[in-house]
Design a protein around this motif. Sequence first.
Motif, PDB file in Angstrom:
ATOM      1  N   LEU A 169       0.907  -1.109   0.276  1.00 44.90           N
ATOM      2  CA  LEU A 169      -0.192  -0.035   0.009  1.00 44.90           C
ATOM      3  C   LEU A 169       0.739   1.255  -0.120  1.00 44.90           C
ATOM      4  O   LEU A 169       0.546   2.140  -0.741  1.00 44.90           O
ATOM      5  CB  LEU A 169      -0.904  -0.129   1.265  1.00 44.90           C
ATOM      6  CG  LEU A 169      -2.114  -0.949   1.201  1.00 44.90           C
ATOM      7  CD1 LEU A 169      -2.785  -0.839   2.745  1.00 44.90           C
ATOM      8  CD2 LEU A 169      -3.041  -0.867   0.004  1.00 44.90           C
ATOM      9  N   ALA A 170       2.029   1.282   0.873  1.00 42.61           N
ATOM     10  CA  ALA A 170       2.799   2.440   0.597  1.00 42.61           C
ATOM     11  C   ALA A 170       3.184   2.825  -0.361  1.00 42.61           C
ATOM     12  O   ALA A 170       3.642   3.812  -0.963  1.00 42.61           O
ATOM     13  CB  ALA A 170       3.840   2.520   1.966  1.00 42.61           C
ATOM     14  N   SER A 171       4.017   1.531  -1.107  1.00 44.50           N
ATOM     15  CA  SER A 171       4.735   1.626  -2.232  1.00 44.50           C
ATOM     16  C   SER A 171       3.881   2.261  -3.480  1.00 44.50           C
ATOM     17  O   SER A 171       4.429   2.899  -4.325  1.00 44.50           O
ATOM     18  CB  SER A 171       5.333   0.596  -2.647  1.00 44.50           C
ATOM     19  OG  SER A 171       4.419  -0.704  -2.824  1.00 44.50           O
ATOM     20  N   CYS A 172       2.433   1.869  -3.379  1.00 43.42           N
ATOM     21  CA  CYS A 172       1.656   2.364  -4.675  1.00 43.42           C
ATOM     22  C   CYS A 172       1.497   3.987  -4.649  1.00 43.42           C
ATOM     23  O   CYS A 172       1.263   4.385  -5.610  1.00 43.42           O
ATOM     24  CB  CYS A 172       0.277   1.849  -4.262  1.00 43.42           C
ATOM     25  SG  CYS A 172       0.300   0.112  -4.748  1.00 43.42           S
ATOM     26  N   VAL A 173       1.639   4.552  -3.336  1.00 44.44           N
ATOM     27  CA  VAL A 173       1.212   5.852  -3.281  1.00 44.44           C
ATOM     28  C   VAL A 173       2.369   6.795  -2.764  1.00 44.44           C
ATOM     29  O   VAL A 173       2.147   7.887  -2.802  1.00 44.44           O
ATOM     30  CB  VAL A 173       0.088   6.132  -2.497  1.00 44.44           C
ATOM     31  CG1 VAL A 173      -1.196   5.483  -3.153  1.00 44.44           C
ATOM     32  CG2 VAL A 173       0.436   5.700  -1.030  1.00 44.44           C
ATOM     33  N   LYS A 208       4.856   7.740  -4.188  1.00 42.00           N
ATOM     34  CA  LYS A 208       5.450   8.867  -5.063  1.00 42.00           C
ATOM     35  C   LYS A 208       4.612  10.232  -5.084  1.00 42.00           C
ATOM     36  O   LYS A 208       5.149  11.134  -5.420  1.00 42.00           O
ATOM     37  CB  LYS A 208       5.327   8.277  -6.422  1.00 42.00           C
ATOM     38  CG  LYS A 208       4.076   7.899  -6.867  1.00 42.00           C
ATOM     39  CD  LYS A 208       4.136   7.278  -8.367  1.00 42.00           C
ATOM     40  CE  LYS A 208       2.726   6.929  -8.709  1.00 42.00           C
ATOM     41  NZ  LYS A 208       2.565   6.411 -10.109  1.00 42.00           N
ATOM     42  N   TYR A 209       3.484  10.215  -4.414  1.00 42.96           N
ATOM     43  CA  TYR A 209       3.021  11.193  -4.283  1.00 42.96           C
ATOM     44  C   TYR A 209       3.089  12.124  -2.861  1.00 42.96           C
ATOM     45  O   TYR A 209       2.373  13.027  -2.718  1.00 42.96           O
ATOM     46  CB  TYR A 209       1.298  10.915  -4.346  1.00 42.96           C
ATOM     47  CG  TYR A 209       0.686  10.550  -5.506  1.00 42.96           C
ATOM     48  CD1 TYR A 209       0.894  10.997  -6.710  1.00 42.96           C
ATOM     49  CD2 TYR A 209       0.568   9.211  -5.743  1.00 42.96           C
ATOM     50  CE1 TYR A 209       0.493  10.523  -7.948  1.00 42.96           C
ATOM     51  CE2 TYR A 209      -0.036   8.539  -6.922  1.00 42.96           C
ATOM     52  CZ  TYR A 209       0.035   9.162  -7.980  1.00 42.96           C
ATOM     53  OH  TYR A 209      -0.435   8.479  -9.138  1.00 42.96           O
ATOM     54  N   TYR A 256       4.362  10.994   1.249  1.00 37.13           N
ATOM     55  CA  TYR A 256       4.591   9.885   2.459  1.00 37.13           C
ATOM     56  C   TYR A 256       3.213  10.193   3.154  1.00 37.13           C
ATOM     57  O   TYR A 256       2.566   9.212   3.752  1.00 37.13           O
ATOM     58  CB  TYR A 256       5.497  10.043   3.552  1.00 37.13           C
ATOM     59  CG  TYR A 256       5.577  11.202   4.524  1.00 37.13           C
ATOM     60  CD1 TYR A 256       4.606  11.296   5.523  1.00 37.13           C
ATOM     61  CD2 TYR A 256       6.219  12.444   4.138  1.00 37.13           C
ATOM     62  CE1 TYR A 256       4.541  12.149   6.397  1.00 37.13           C
ATOM     63  CE2 TYR A 256       6.093  13.517   5.007  1.00 37.13           C
ATOM     64  CZ  TYR A 256       5.417  13.453   6.273  1.00 37.13           C
ATOM     65  OH  TYR A 256       5.436  14.334   7.179  1.00 37.13           O
ATOM     66  N   GLU A 257       2.630  11.274   3.174  1.00 38.52           N
ATOM     67  CA  GLU A 257       1.315  11.468   3.782  1.00 38.52           C
ATOM     68  C   GLU A 257       0.343  10.775   3.207  1.00 38.52           C
ATOM     69  O   GLU A 257      -0.794  10.131   3.810  1.00 38.52           O
ATOM     70  CB  GLU A 257       0.900  12.942   4.055  1.00 38.52           C
ATOM     71  CG  GLU A 257       0.643  13.602   2.332  1.00 38.52           C
ATOM     72  CD  GLU A 257       1.832  14.180   1.815  1.00 38.52           C
ATOM     73  OE1 GLU A 257       1.680  14.827   0.869  1.00 38.52           O
ATOM     74  OE2 GLU A 257       2.796  13.756   2.161  1.00 38.52           O
ATOM     75  N   TYR A 258       0.336  10.427   2.138  1.00 39.06           N
ATOM     76  CA  TYR A 258      -0.752   9.570   1.166  1.00 39.06           C
ATOM     77  C   TYR A 258      -0.411   8.048   1.642  1.00 39.06           C
ATOM     78  O   TYR A 258      -1.499   7.190   1.647  1.00 39.06           O
ATOM     79  CB  TYR A 258      -0.710   9.722  -0.183  1.00 39.06           C
ATOM     80  CG  TYR A 258      -1.201  11.047  -0.844  1.00 39.06           C
ATOM     81  CD1 TYR A 258      -2.457  11.316  -0.670  1.00 39.06           C
ATOM     82  CD2 TYR A 258      -0.085  12.129  -0.976  1.00 39.06           C
ATOM     83  CE1 TYR A 258      -2.957  12.918  -1.175  1.00 39.06           C
ATOM     84  CE2 TYR A 258      -0.698  13.585  -1.273  1.00 39.06           C
ATOM     85  CZ  TYR A 258      -1.755  13.701  -1.452  1.00 39.06           C
ATOM     86  OH  TYR A 258      -2.340  14.934  -1.588  1.00 39.06           O
ATOM     87  N   ALA A 259       0.532   7.822   2.155  1.00 39.82           N
ATOM     88  CA  ALA A 259       0.934   6.335   2.469  1.00 39.82           C
ATOM     89  C   ALA A 259       0.135   5.881   3.746  1.00 39.82           C
ATOM     90  O   ALA A 259      -0.776   5.232   3.794  1.00 39.82           O
ATOM     91  CB  ALA A 259       2.246   6.044   2.476  1.00 39.82           C
ATOM     92  N   PHE A 260       0.026   7.060   4.601  1.00 36.15           N
ATOM     93  CA  PHE A 260      -0.576   7.060   5.954  1.00 36.15           C
ATOM     94  C   PHE A 260      -2.076   7.150   5.564  1.00 36.15           C
ATOM     95  O   PHE A 260      -3.054   6.364   6.153  1.00 36.15           O
ATOM     96  CB  PHE A 260      -0.305   8.247   6.806  1.00 36.15           C
ATOM     97  CG  PHE A 260       1.234   8.097   7.401  1.00 36.15           C
ATOM     98  CD1 PHE A 260       1.420   6.965   8.594  1.00 36.15           C
ATOM     99  CD2 PHE A 260       2.311   8.658   7.110  1.00 36.15           C
ATOM    100  CE1 PHE A 260       2.586   6.853   9.146  1.00 36.15           C
ATOM    101  CE2 PHE A 260       3.468   8.230   7.772  1.00 36.15           C
ATOM    102  CZ  PHE A 260       3.531   7.270   8.692  1.00 36.15           C
ATOM    103  N   LEU A 261      -2.480   7.782   4.684  1.00 36.53           N
ATOM    104  CA  LEU A 261      -3.946   8.139   4.363  1.00 36.53           C
ATOM    105  C   LEU A 261      -4.498   6.808   3.967  1.00 36.53           C
ATOM    106  O   LEU A 261      -5.553   6.603   4.201  1.00 36.53           O
ATOM    107  CB  LEU A 261      -4.124   9.350   3.450  1.00 36.53           C
ATOM    108  CG  LEU A 261      -5.519   9.619   2.744  1.00 36.53           C
ATOM    109  CD1 LEU A 261      -6.456   9.803   3.941  1.00 36.53           C
ATOM    110  CD2 LEU A 261      -5.423  10.373   1.611  1.00 36.53           C
ATOM    111  N   VAL A 262      -3.658   6.023   2.911  1.00 36.30           N
ATOM    112  CA  VAL A 262      -4.325   4.933   2.449  1.00 36.30           C
ATOM    113  C   VAL A 262      -4.466   3.905   3.491  1.00 36.30           C
ATOM    114  O   VAL A 262      -5.610   3.141   3.714  1.00 36.30           O
ATOM    115  CB  VAL A 262      -3.424   4.312   1.141  1.00 36.30           C
ATOM    116  CG1 VAL A 262      -3.920   3.017   0.597  1.00 36.30           C
ATOM    117  CG2 VAL A 262      -3.719   5.449  -0.021  1.00 36.30           C
TER     118      VAL A 262
END
Length: 502
Positions: free
Chosen positions: A202-206, A208-209, A211-217
């Motif tokens: 999940l973290a690797s997918c987002v 690039k946008y 790190y906050e989006y990794a936590f969001l997902v």
Amino acid sequence: MAVPGSLRRQPANRGLVSHCTHHHVVVFLLTFFSYSLLHASRKTFSNVKVSISSQWTPYPVNSTAPELRPHELWNSSHLFPNAEEATLFLGTLDTIFLFSYAVGLFVSGIVGDRLNLRWVLSFGMCSSALVVFSFGTLTEWLHFYNKWFYCCLWVVNGLLQSTGWPCVVAVMGNWFGKAGRGFVFGLWSACASVGNILGAFLASCVLKYGYEYAFLVTASVQFAGGVIVFFGLLTSPREVGLPELGADEDAVSVEEDANRPLMGNDDVDDDDQNYSIQATDNDNQPKAIGFFQACCLPGVVLYSLAYACLKLVNYSFFFWLPFYLSSNFGWKEAEADQLSIWYDVGGIIGGTIQGLISDVLQKRAPVLAVSLLFAVGSLFGYSRSPNSKPINAVIMAITGFFIGGPSNMISSAISADLGRQDLVKGSSEALATVTGIVDGTGSIGAAVGQFLVSLIQENLGWMWVFYVFILMTSSTILFISPLIVREVRLLLHERRLRMLAQ
């Protein structure tokens, strides 16, 4: 000559298969993925540490950050003057999380035995998701950076995440009896490893946008999982009209030995062995066992101390293995991350096979002892692994088999055994409390281990780190040695009785 009830063995999975319904499958999957999601959020924090460190350091010492003008404005919110101090703080957050998680486990087990397990688990998942969102996403969106705020959030997150393991083990213990428990729990305890893989994905997918989006997902998926648990999880067979464990009168002749707890006394009467973990009678709801009463149950303290030593080794591999491969062999970080998966693979296989063997023997401690003895040898061999990725992966998987396997057994199947002893028949609300004690003590050992590994590696080198691992593994055997001796004697006694009965 009649064979005593304690010697009438049935195939390990016979009772399990005959009583398995679609409700059992749903409970297995819901508890499996609920804890996987909790572990995924922990793994996400590990996966984005480099990005967080970059965000927390100013541009002159951070080549990955874009240069923004004016310099004073865009660097005024940075927490640390350099990446070294940022990395040290991230390590401090790991230690804070583990200690608060350990303290929370002791409390969560008691709460789980007194409240509805579904409510506690769902509350923990949803609340932890909100904390993770606030920590990694909301603070970045608001450009709010504060060390004390981060520490407070991570303490709360550790306490909330601690509700997961005691609750899911207790629910599984309600649905799956001793028949096949070692195999089922060994397979089910792979949920932590699956969560690690899921978090990394999940973290690797987002990432690039940002790190906050990794936590969001991750937080969003975990929150959704908590909602599903609240509406879909059945905490005991009684909720759908199925008989409690040991209460099926039609199957007494088949499963009277299968429902005897592994940790109980083998000289009790065969007629006094049918009881449940969370409830025995709708009209006479048992009271929850106290914390100190749970500590006084046979085997609880010994297994807790043993698990503290073993979890120190297991979690040190979890946190430090990729770093060890990169620093010791000079391999790329991405390659080290991929190679470290083999340790988890070995642990999954080890927990399943060793659990199945313990089902056949109907004894856990001797299986653990043999595995841990091999673990000492595998640790010594891995410390001298050559600079070869295939060879390293093979030895790593073997090490995970003999260390991760016993770790999974103690934290799941054995914790369920400890909570189903004859001494808690009158107050059977004990399983979550016992699980919290065992895993909480283990987490204290894991937290201490993170500090010891960094200290020893910095001053003495990696070889001494492995010597400490060997010492801790040997200490695990030492703590459970009274249980090993007792169960080996019982096995020999049962064998003599069977020979006389022929």
